[in-house]
Design an enzyme around this catalytic site. Structure first.
Site, mmCIF file in Angstrom:
data_model
loop_
_atom_site.group_PDB
_atom_site.id
_atom_site.type_symbol
_atom_site.label_atom_id
_atom_site.label_comp_id
_atom_site.label_asym_id
_atom_site.label_seq_id
_atom_site.Cartn_x
_atom_site.Cartn_y
_atom_site.Cartn_z
ATOM 1 N N ASP A 415 0.824 -1.202 0.000
ATOM 2 C CA ASP A 415 0.000 0.000 0.000
ATOM 3 C C ASP A 415 0.862 1.257 0.000
ATOM 4 O O ASP A 415 1.940 1.292 0.587
ATOM 5 C CB ASP A 415 -0.893 -0.020 1.249
ATOM 6 C CG ASP A 415 -1.809 1.174 1.330
ATOM 7 O OD1 ASP A 415 -2.657 1.323 0.433
ATOM 8 O OD2 ASP A 415 -1.679 1.964 2.288
ATOM 9 N N GLU A 470 0.985 -0.523 -5.141
ATOM 10 C CA GLU A 470 0.039 0.569 -5.374
ATOM 11 C C GLU A 470 0.884 1.835 -5.498
ATOM 12 O O GLU A 470 1.246 2.458 -4.505
ATOM 13 C CB GLU A 470 -0.959 0.703 -4.226
ATOM 14 C CG GLU A 470 -2.020 1.757 -4.520
ATOM 15 C CD GLU A 470 -2.565 2.451 -3.292
ATOM 16 O OE1 GLU A 470 -3.608 3.104 -3.412
ATOM 17 O OE2 GLU A 470 -1.946 2.371 -2.221
#
Length: 736
Positions: A415, A470
């Site tokens: 993330d 990401e």
């Protein structure tokens, strides 16, 4: 006599919770020919020393009413082995003395920890049930180099930080203690006294394998032996996982799930499903829908449900919201048995500043940066991991390894990578610190991410673990090998494609001609990285609207546009990801405390969208032309990329054996009869997919299932066919 057995300075330091070395005075100590035993037991009324067979060896007199006891015991000249018999006001206890045991952790292992070896994190830290000299108990170890004192507290000592102060192992900064007579299931935390004398709020164990269910915040001693002995049945799956280049040639269609809300249990106060309940419901659903993988939003324990898991505080522990940690192992095992891979979102960028967590863990900036220009994230008000610190880097890499080893996850999605790569991410001038060269690149994060990927792709991890970034910027080489200067990820989310295409579809069809390039621009860079096309939770929350709600027009047009978009996406180069609820065109946004609106499936139009996604997944997996060269330019060719007046796009997908699929998309509500399309092969072409089919909720316009390519040149091809393009629809054609 008893006063001379326990030095007053030691008593005062112990009672104040500031003794630098409790093992120097507590436990058994030889004085001339006597064995003196000292104990700190606040609240005890009487203490005796017993032999293992119950014979009394001596009485420990109370030398301070605050709970200090001391006495001599009988011995035979060898190493003393005794039990403490303790009378409490309302109970009697017989236990081994925690301070009768020697050092626990190997010096070499501690040296490896200080050198940044993630294996040493896994070997040394946390709470581990062990047997020492025929005595069962739990070995606790925690890294807190700046603390003046660390104690382990729990139900076993009434959460009294005076009872079990730990031993500091210099120079590693690791504190250790063996607490006899306890085992798996015990709740515990650490009480730390900072260097300046402050007693900090009780801290959860950063390396805990299990936790209490929020809102409670204690760590829990996990049954490590049971986890090690878990009966996995997925050897075939694990050995067959694609390695290296093969993983880029197989279909990836990922169903993104917020496990806390996918299917709540309304009959039981709307609680979340357990892992076993999710295994019963989610795995068959994912399998039946044709998805190849399920990806969970973060499941490492997190205190605030509204963070969706993206502010975790126990990087090694599956959240207790979903039941015991073995339940997650059972889920993964059953998913693998069904042919479904399991990915987890993993958060190494930042952590919340909850008092019981990692922030100022030992009274200093231990896990985070001390300078708020580096250590605080302005968007989320969270602490930023100092991945340039050797032990912190090892801690995080060890966490990723633990998920791969202990729970057999098939990959992690990392993330907020962009926030790690840039020192000025979301910061104004003067709010960030340049790197050593004066630049904005975070060199420590680059080194950490490369190390993470090299570790997960190396011998330390099970073969076939996949990493996905990401990353929302144009940072070069995110998926390039680390040996070539890249970050080493397997895939990267294509955020640019997602933003551009959704912006195009948000336009009224009459205006789309002016935004035509938004749909084609992604192919300019489609093969510069290995991409996943993400329609994730981030696009259906915070006022952005659900996917279908983003589309203009009436309900029919919105649903038709979404179906056409799915047809475009599943034919487009790149692996696929779709967030739960989007597969049946949920009208409302994602709400973490509400279940998706499954009742919409009572409506034929929504069942049709769901059926379309199922059929797209099945066709995508069955047809190599749609996935084998997802990451290679040879697998794609534009046929029509410039028909902005009609908002029509057409392209060919192929594999390296010559198999072909042609996709043609009409993003206006105008049906187009006699539309000539160049095709790369002559003869009979069948409709592999028509998103306007009645079974999907469409009007069944199309070409009666087939077209004929004749020797009429068009769009640079020697053959072409005359098509009827349904309104707001995508067709897939393949040579018959």
């Amino acid at each position: 006599m008893t006063d001379t057995l326990f030095d007053r300075a030691d008593i005062d330091a112990l009672l104040a919770g500031r003794h630098p070395d409790p093992f120097a005075c507590l436990g058994p100590h030889r004085h001339d020919d006597q064995i003196v035993v000292r104990a700190l037991l606040p609240g005890a009324e009487r203490v005796r020393a017993l032999s293992p067979d119950g014979a009394e060896l001596g009485t420990l007199a109370c030398v301070d009413r605050a709970g200090c006891f001391a006495g001599t015991i009988a011995h035979d000249g060898g190493a003393p082995h005794y039990l403490l018999s303790i009378d409490w006001p309302d109970a009697h206890q017989v236990t081994d003395d925690a301070y009768a045991f020697g050092t626990l952790l190997d010096e070499a292992a501690l040296a490896r920890f200080s050198a940044g070896d993630p294996e040493a994190v896994l070997d040394c830290l946390g709470a581990t049930p062990v047997r020492i000299d025929d005595t069962d108990g739990v070995r606790f170890a925690v890294w807190a180099p700046s603390a003046q004192r660390v104690s382990v507290v729990g139900d076993f000592n009434a959460w009294d930080g005076r009872r079990h102060p730990m031993r500091l192992r210099r120079p590693s900064g690791v504190w250790e203690l063996f607490v006899p007579g306890i085992g798996a299931g015990e709740r515990y935390k650490y009480e730390l006294c900072a260097a300046d004398g402050r007693v900090l709020p009780h801290k959860a164990d950063p390396c805990a394998r299990a936790t209490e269910a929020p809102p409670r915040t204690a760590s829990v001693v996990a049954d490590v032996a049971a986890l090690h002995a878990f009966a996995w049945h997925d050897d075939g799956w694990m050995h067959a996982r694609p390695r290296h280049d093969d993983r880029y040639r197989v279909p990836w269609s990922i169903y993104e799930v917020h496990p806390e809300s996918w299917q709540r249990i309304p009959e039981q106060m709307d609680r979340s499903a357990t892992w076993d309940e999710l295994a019963e419901r989610l795995i068959p659903y994912v399998k039946g829908m044709g998805f190849t993988h399920v990806e969970f939003m973060p499941i490492a324990e997190y205190p605030f449900g509204g963070s969706w898991g993206y502010q975790p505080l126990a990087q090694f522990a599956p959240s207790a919201r979903f039941g015991p940690v073995e339940g997650f192992a059972r889920f993964v095992d059953r998913a693998h048995a069904a042919g479904i891979g399991v990915l987890v979102d993993w958060v190494p960028a930042h952590f919340p500043n909850d008092a019981h967590g990692l922030a100022q863990f030992d009274g200093s900036a231990l896990y985070e940066h001390a300078d708020p220009r580096e250590g605080m994230h302005p968007d989320w008000n969270t602490c930023v991991f100092n991945v340039g610190r050797t032990e912190v880097s090892a801690f995080l890499v060890a966490s990723a390894l633990a998920w791969a080893r202990r729970y057999h996850v098939d990959g992690i999605r990392v993330d907020a990578v962009a926030s790690m790569l840039y020192r000025d991410y979301s910061r104004k001038e003067g709010e960030w610190v340049p790197n050593v060269y004066g630049g904005r690149e975070n060199l420590e994060s680059v080194a950490f991410l490369r190390r993470l990927n090299d570790t997960l792709h190396g011998d330390a991890a099970p073969a076939g673990v996949v990493t996905v970034a990401e990353e929302s910027t144009a940072w070069p080489g995110v998926t390039a090998p680390t040996a070539d200067g890249g970050l080493g990820f397997d895939f990267k989310w294509n955020m640019g494609w997602m933003h551009d295409t959704l912006a195009y579809l948000h336009e009224d069809p009459i205006h789309r001609r002016y935004h035509h390039d938004r749909m084609t621009f992604g192919l300019v860079y489609a093969f510069s990285e290995r991409f996943v096309l993400p329609l994730s939770h981030d696009e259906v929350v915070h006022g952005k609207g659900s996917l279908v709600a983003k589309m203009p027009g009436d309900a029919w047009q919105r649903l038709a546009t979404l179906r056409a978009y799915f047809g475009f996406m599943w034919a487009h180069p790149g692996k696929k990801l779709l967030f739960m609820g989007s597969e049946f065109a949920q009208w409302s946004e994602f709400a973490h405390d509400a279940t998706p609106h499954w009742d919409l499936l009572d409506a034929p139009a929504h069942r049709g969208v769901q059926r379309l996604v199922r059929d797209l997944n099945r066709a995508y997996a069955a047809e190599p032309a749609l996935h084998a060269l997802d990451c290679h330019a040879a697998g794609f060719a534009w046929l029509i990329g410039d028909d902005r007046d009609n908002s029509v796009f057409a392209f060919a997908r192929r594999d390296d054996t010559g198999r072909l699929v042609v996709a043609v998309c009409n993003f206006t509500p105008v049906p187009r009869a006699g539309y000539r399309l160049g095709l790369p092969a002559p003869g009979h072409w069948r409709e592999l997919m028509n998103t306007d089919a009645a079974s999907y909720g469409g009007a069944n316009a199309g070409n009666d299932g087939a077209v004929w390519a004749e020797a009429v040149p068009a769009h640079g091809e020697a053959w072409s066919a005359s098509l009827r393009l349904p309104p707001l629809a995508t067709l897939w054609l393949t040579p018959a």
